[in-house]
Design a protein around this motif. Structure first.
Motif, PDB file in Angstrom:
ATOM      1  N   ALA A 133       0.835  -1.204   0.000  1.00 47.99           N
ATOM      2  CA  ALA A 133       0.000   0.000   0.000  1.00 47.99           C
ATOM      3  C   ALA A 133       0.867   1.251   0.000  1.00 47.99           C
ATOM      4  CB  ALA A 133      -0.922  -0.016   1.212  1.00 47.99           C
ATOM      5  N   ARG A 134       1.943   1.233   0.738  1.00 47.00           N
ATOM      6  CA  ARG A 134       2.852   2.377   0.783  1.00 47.00           C
ATOM      7  C   ARG A 134       3.535   2.585  -0.576  1.00 47.00           C
ATOM      8  NH1 ARG A 134       5.605   1.041   6.652  1.00 47.00           N
ATOM      9  NH2 ARG A 134       4.069   2.153   7.955  1.00 47.00           N
ATOM     10  N   LYS A 135       3.820   1.487  -1.232  1.00 52.25           N
ATOM     11  CA  LYS A 135       4.478   1.556  -2.530  1.00 52.25           C
ATOM     12  C   LYS A 135       3.611   2.258  -3.563  1.00 52.25           C
ATOM     13  CE  LYS A 135       6.724  -1.389  -5.965  1.00 52.25           C
ATOM     14  NZ  LYS A 135       7.074  -2.777  -6.351  1.00 52.25           N
ATOM     15  N   PHE A 136       2.290   1.943  -3.463  1.00 48.27           N
ATOM     16  CA  PHE A 136       1.365   2.552  -4.422  1.00 48.27           C
ATOM     17  C   PHE A 136       0.922   3.956  -3.994  1.00 48.27           C
ATOM     18  CE2 PHE A 136       0.694  -1.983  -5.494  1.00 48.27           C
ATOM     19  CZ  PHE A 136       1.002  -1.925  -6.848  1.00 48.27           C
ATOM     20  N   GLY A 137       1.224   4.353  -2.772  1.00 49.74           N
ATOM     21  CA  GLY A 137       0.944   5.698  -2.295  1.00 49.74           C
ATOM     22  C   GLY A 137      -0.526   6.022  -2.114  1.00 49.74           C
ATOM     23  N   ILE A 138      -1.329   5.034  -1.838  1.00 48.53           N
ATOM     24  CA  ILE A 138      -2.756   5.257  -1.598  1.00 48.53           C
ATOM     25  C   ILE A 138      -2.940   5.481  -0.100  1.00 48.53           C
ATOM     26  CG2 ILE A 138      -5.088   4.334  -1.878  1.00 48.53           C
ATOM     27  CD1 ILE A 138      -3.931   2.487  -4.054  1.00 48.53           C
ATOM     28  N   LYS A 139      -3.166   6.739   0.288  1.00 41.72           N
ATOM     29  CA  LYS A 139      -3.199   7.101   1.704  1.00 41.72           C
ATOM     30  C   LYS A 139      -4.306   6.399   2.475  1.00 41.72           C
ATOM     31  CE  LYS A 139      -1.128  11.685   1.179  1.00 41.72           C
ATOM     32  NZ  LYS A 139      -1.306  13.148   1.405  1.00 41.72           N
ATOM     33  N   GLU A 140      -5.526   6.406   1.911  1.00 35.89           N
ATOM     34  CA  GLU A 140      -6.654   5.795   2.620  1.00 35.89           C
ATOM     35  C   GLU A 140      -6.400   4.307   2.846  1.00 35.89           C
ATOM     36  OE1 GLU A 140      -6.855   7.592  -0.040  1.00 35.89           O
ATOM     37  OE2 GLU A 140      -8.000   9.396   0.522  1.00 35.89           O
ATOM     38  N   LEU A 141      -5.899   3.602   1.813  1.00 34.58           N
ATOM     39  CA  LEU A 141      -5.614   2.166   1.932  1.00 34.58           C
ATOM     40  C   LEU A 141      -4.479   1.936   2.915  1.00 34.58           C
ATOM     41  CD1 LEU A 141      -6.015  -0.757   1.032  1.00 34.58           C
ATOM     42  CD2 LEU A 141      -4.452  -0.324  -0.876  1.00 34.58           C
ATOM     43  N   THR A 142      -3.470   2.817   2.839  1.00 34.44           N
ATOM     44  CA  THR A 142      -2.318   2.683   3.748  1.00 34.44           C
ATOM     45  C   THR A 142      -2.753   2.835   5.196  1.00 34.44           C
ATOM     46  OG1 THR A 142      -0.794   3.532   2.065  1.00 34.44           O
ATOM     47  CG2 THR A 142      -0.062   3.608   4.362  1.00 34.44           C
ATOM     48  N   ALA A 143      -3.614   3.838   5.453  1.00 37.55           N
ATOM     49  CA  ALA A 143      -4.085   4.078   6.817  1.00 37.55           C
ATOM     50  C   ALA A 143      -4.895   2.900   7.335  1.00 37.55           C
ATOM     51  CB  ALA A 143      -4.921   5.357   6.851  1.00 37.55           C
ATOM     52  N   ALA A 144      -5.732   2.354   6.474  1.00 37.76           N
ATOM     53  CA  ALA A 144      -6.575   1.218   6.882  1.00 37.76           C
ATOM     54  C   ALA A 144      -5.720  -0.008   7.203  1.00 37.76           C
ATOM     55  CB  ALA A 144      -7.583   0.898   5.782  1.00 37.76           C
ATOM     56  N   VAL A 145      -4.755  -0.261   6.324  1.00 32.10           N
ATOM     57  CA  VAL A 145      -3.885  -1.432   6.530  1.00 32.10           C
ATOM     58  C   VAL A 145      -2.991  -1.219   7.754  1.00 32.10           C
ATOM     59  CG1 VAL A 145      -2.066  -2.870   5.533  1.00 32.10           C
ATOM     60  CG2 VAL A 145      -3.919  -2.047   4.093  1.00 32.10           C
ATOM     61  N   GLN A 146      -2.532   0.019   7.957  1.00 26.87           N
ATOM     62  CA  GLN A 146      -1.704   0.327   9.122  1.00 26.87           C
ATOM     63  C   GLN A 146      -2.455   0.047  10.417  1.00 26.87           C
ATOM     64  OE1 GLN A 146       1.733   1.712   9.262  1.00 26.87           O
ATOM     65  NE2 GLN A 146       1.280   0.736  11.240  1.00 26.87           N
ATOM     66  N   LEU A 147      -3.748   0.423  10.438  1.00 31.27           N
ATOM     67  CA  LEU A 147      -4.575   0.149  11.618  1.00 31.27           C
ATOM     68  C   LEU A 147      -4.691  -1.346  11.854  1.00 31.27           C
ATOM     69  CD1 LEU A 147      -6.435   1.103  13.864  1.00 31.27           C
ATOM     70  CD2 LEU A 147      -8.334   1.131  12.198  1.00 31.27           C
ATOM     71  N   LYS A 148      -4.852  -2.083  10.756  1.00 34.87           N
ATOM     72  CA  LYS A 148      -4.955  -3.546  10.859  1.00 34.87           C
ATOM     73  C   LYS A 148      -3.660  -4.130  11.425  1.00 34.87           C
ATOM     74  CE  LYS A 148      -5.750  -7.604   7.914  1.00 34.87           C
ATOM     75  NZ  LYS A 148      -6.000  -8.057   6.524  1.00 34.87           N
ATOM     76  N   VAL A 149      -2.534  -3.627  10.926  1.00 34.40           N
ATOM     77  CA  VAL A 149      -1.230  -4.107  11.406  1.00 34.40           C
ATOM     78  C   VAL A 149      -1.052  -3.792  12.881  1.00 34.40           C
ATOM     79  CG1 VAL A 149       1.276  -3.767  11.236  1.00 34.40           C
ATOM     80  CG2 VAL A 149      -0.079  -4.041   9.159  1.00 34.40           C
ATOM     81  N   ASP A 150      -1.434  -2.544  13.263  1.00 31.99           N
ATOM     82  CA  ASP A 150      -1.280  -2.134  14.662  1.00 31.99           C
ATOM     83  C   ASP A 150      -2.103  -3.008  15.601  1.00 31.99           C
ATOM     84  OD1 ASP A 150       0.409  -0.158  13.848  1.00 31.99           O
ATOM     85  OD2 ASP A 150      -1.103   1.445  13.912  1.00 31.99           O
ATOM     86  N   LEU A 151      -3.325  -3.325  15.205  1.00 32.87           N
ATOM     87  CA  LEU A 151      -4.200  -4.163  16.028  1.00 32.87           C
ATOM     88  C   LEU A 151      -3.643  -5.593  16.138  1.00 32.87           C
ATOM     89  CD1 LEU A 151      -7.719  -2.963  14.809  1.00 32.87           C
ATOM     90  CD2 LEU A 151      -6.630  -2.476  17.010  1.00 32.87           C
ATOM     91  N   LEU A 152      -3.158  -6.109  15.014  1.00 36.32           N
ATOM     92  CA  LEU A 152      -2.588  -7.455  15.023  1.00 36.32           C
ATOM     93  C   LEU A 152      -1.300  -7.512  15.842  1.00 36.32           C
ATOM     94  CD1 LEU A 152      -3.126  -8.553  11.285  1.00 36.32           C
ATOM     95  CD2 LEU A 152      -4.167  -9.593  13.312  1.00 36.32           C
TER      96      LEU A 152
END
Length: 271
Positions: A133-152
């Protein structure tokens, strides 16, 4: 310069000298044959009454002492077998110290790892997804995935802590069990010294039995010549030799008793 055998070689030699002549020692129970008894009676008849009584007394004492030796030998062998069996039993129990506990802890670690492996896989997948997601630079997707990573990550940290705690408990239990095994085996090592003493005593008995057989031959030769004084001298030596054998047997019984006490002391600690 005096040559000295290595300690291990000396102990082996003592053990072999004690064990190998055993069958000979058991067979060498001397008593007068019918012919020798006639020679003995004739020799005794040619002696003064005091010497005749001494000759008879010495022979009866010699025969009686040999019977005592046989009884002691049987008792020593029975005790030695009991001690050996008990030591083997104790050593087997030492190997199994805390086995059930260790197996349960080891199983728990394995189960935790297996149970949490899907979570770890999910966390790795989410991290890969965040990287993409970071590679593609999509902020909304990056933020969503980051939240998922943080929770996991919170769950992963908790899982790893639980696994580390189980591994630590297993490691501590292993250390405790190994320390106890080492301590108890160290106590059993005292048996080796008693066995060394037994080997020395058995070697002495072997030599005394050889002396007894040689002296018995001298006695029979004296009886064939109706030589009363030599017969008395040979029987005096024989009674001294068998007394020395019983003394060595008494020492062996004492050593076996100490071995039994060592076994008992260690066995109590295994209960």
């Amino acid at each position: 310069m005096t040559f000295r055998m290595p300690a291990t070689a000396l102990l082996l030699a003592l053990l072999l000298s004690a064990i190998l002549p055993a069958a000979v020692a058991e067979a060498a129970v001397h008593s007068l044959s019918a012919t020798a008894q006639k020679q003995f009676d004739k020799t005794k008849a040619g002696l003064p009454s005091t010497d005749a009584a001494k000759l008879q007394s010495l022979y009866l004492s010699f025969v009686q002492q040999q019977n005592v030796i046989g009884e002691k030998d049987a008792r020593i062998k029975a005790t030695a077998k009991t001690n050996d069996d008990k030591e083997s039993e104790i050593r087997q129990k030492i190997r199994l110290i805390d086995k059930a506990k260790l197996d349960a802890l080891d199983k728990k670690v394995t189960q935790l790892k297996n149970n949490y492996q899907p979570l770890f896989n999910q966390y790795e997948a989410a991290q890969a997804e965040l990287k993409a997601a970071r590679k593609f630079g999509i902020k909304e997707l990056t933020a969503a995935v980051q939240l998922k990573v943080d929770l996991l990550e919170i769950s992963v940290k908790s899982a790893k802590e639980e696994i580390r705690a189980a591994q630590s408990a297993l490691s501590s239990a292993k250390t405790s069990a190994n320390d106890k095994m080492k301590r108890l085996r160290g106590q059993l090592d005292a048996i080796t010294e008693e066995e060394r003493k037994i080997a020395v005593a058995k070697s002495a008995i072997s030599q005394l039995n050889k002396q007894k057989s040689a002296e018995w031959s001298d006695l029979l030769y004296a009886l064939r010549g109706y030589d009363g004084k030599t017969s008395i001298r040979s029987l005096t030596t024989l009674t001294t030799v068998v007394k020395q054998i019983t003394d060595q047997q008494a020492r062996i019984e004492g050593y076996e008793k100490k071995i039994a006490e060592i076994n008992k002391t260690v066995a109590v600690q295994l209960n």
